[in-house]
Design an enzyme around this catalytic site. Sequence first.
Site, PDB file in Angstrom:
ATOM      1  N   TYR A 119       0.838  -1.198   0.000  1.00 36.05           N
ATOM      2  CA  TYR A 119       0.000   0.000   0.000  1.00 36.05           C
ATOM      3  C   TYR A 119       0.875   1.250   0.000  1.00 36.05           C
ATOM      4  O   TYR A 119       1.966   1.246   0.567  1.00 36.05           O
ATOM      5  CB  TYR A 119      -0.850   0.056   1.268  1.00 36.05           C
ATOM      6  CG  TYR A 119      -1.797  -1.093   1.467  1.00 36.05           C
ATOM      7  CD1 TYR A 119      -3.150  -0.963   1.174  1.00 36.05           C
ATOM      8  CD2 TYR A 119      -1.356  -2.314   1.973  1.00 36.05           C
ATOM      9  CE1 TYR A 119      -4.033  -2.015   1.373  1.00 36.05           C
ATOM     10  CE2 TYR A 119      -2.226  -3.370   2.171  1.00 36.05           C
ATOM     11  CZ  TYR A 119      -3.559  -3.214   1.872  1.00 36.05           C
ATOM     12  OH  TYR A 119      -4.427  -4.253   2.071  1.00 36.05           O
ATOM     13  N   HIS A 127      -7.277   0.288  -1.456  1.00 39.61           N
ATOM     14  CA  HIS A 127      -6.990  -1.100  -1.806  1.00 39.61           C
ATOM     15  C   HIS A 127      -5.515  -1.161  -2.175  1.00 39.61           C
ATOM     16  O   HIS A 127      -4.973  -0.215  -2.741  1.00 39.61           O
ATOM     17  CB  HIS A 127      -7.845  -1.554  -2.995  1.00 39.61           C
ATOM     18  CG  HIS A 127      -9.293  -1.659  -2.670  1.00 39.61           C
ATOM     19  ND1 HIS A 127      -9.809  -2.671  -1.909  1.00 39.61           N
ATOM     20  CD2 HIS A 127     -10.340  -0.851  -2.975  1.00 39.61           C
ATOM     21  CE1 HIS A 127     -11.109  -2.499  -1.771  1.00 39.61           C
ATOM     22  NE2 HIS A 127     -11.456  -1.395  -2.404  1.00 39.61           N
ATOM     23  N   LYS A 158      -4.602  -5.649  -9.465  1.00 41.79           N
ATOM     24  CA  LYS A 158      -3.412  -5.107  -8.821  1.00 41.79           C
ATOM     25  C   LYS A 158      -2.230  -5.243  -9.776  1.00 41.79           C
ATOM     26  O   LYS A 158      -2.233  -6.091 -10.644  1.00 41.79           O
ATOM     27  CB  LYS A 158      -3.123  -5.868  -7.526  1.00 41.79           C
ATOM     28  CG  LYS A 158      -4.274  -5.742  -6.538  1.00 41.79           C
ATOM     29  CD  LYS A 158      -3.977  -6.376  -5.236  1.00 41.79           C
ATOM     30  CE  LYS A 158      -5.162  -6.326  -4.301  1.00 41.79           C
ATOM     31  NZ  LYS A 158      -5.885  -5.089  -4.236  1.00 41.79           N
TER      32      LYS A 158
END
Length: 182
Positions: A119, A127, A158
Amino acid sequence: MVKALLVGSKVLIPNVDESRYIYSNGFYGKAIGISKPKGPKDIIRPLELSLIESVYLAKKGLIKVIDKNGEVLEYEKLYEYSSKIINKFDIMYRVYEDLREKGFIVRSGVKYGADFAVYTLGPGLEHAPYVVIAVDIDEEITPHELLSFGRVSHSTRKRLVLALVDRKSESVRYIMFKWVKM
């Protein structure tokens, strides 16, 4: 220094105020029984740390880890203990430390099929934009492995990052993959 207890492959911080303090300094650990805290104020239970987090925090002098015999495990002993329990611990720890030192929040990526979820702001605030897989630079990656890594990151939206660790120089290089429509 915060007192932490080694319990198998986890480290617990039993004091809630100390748990909140550690969590607030970089989103370390998980409060037992609280699935998605929005911030430090939601830490109302003891904190559970992974061995990787614990080794890092011990090296930084933020926690003192005590085993079941009451012995304090200094950074080196905790690192050695963790190496016996976690496969490729040295590679994973080197990547974890490098990402933390660069200012990222690093959490377990197991549910995404990766070593880490990374993150920029923190869990509960965003997210995780990246999933990271730690790899020894001297090991080969098969095309099949690379495709399976990519599928997981694509299905979870991602970006896949391979962290290549050179054990000799202790350096880490990163390669990011991104899906494109053509």
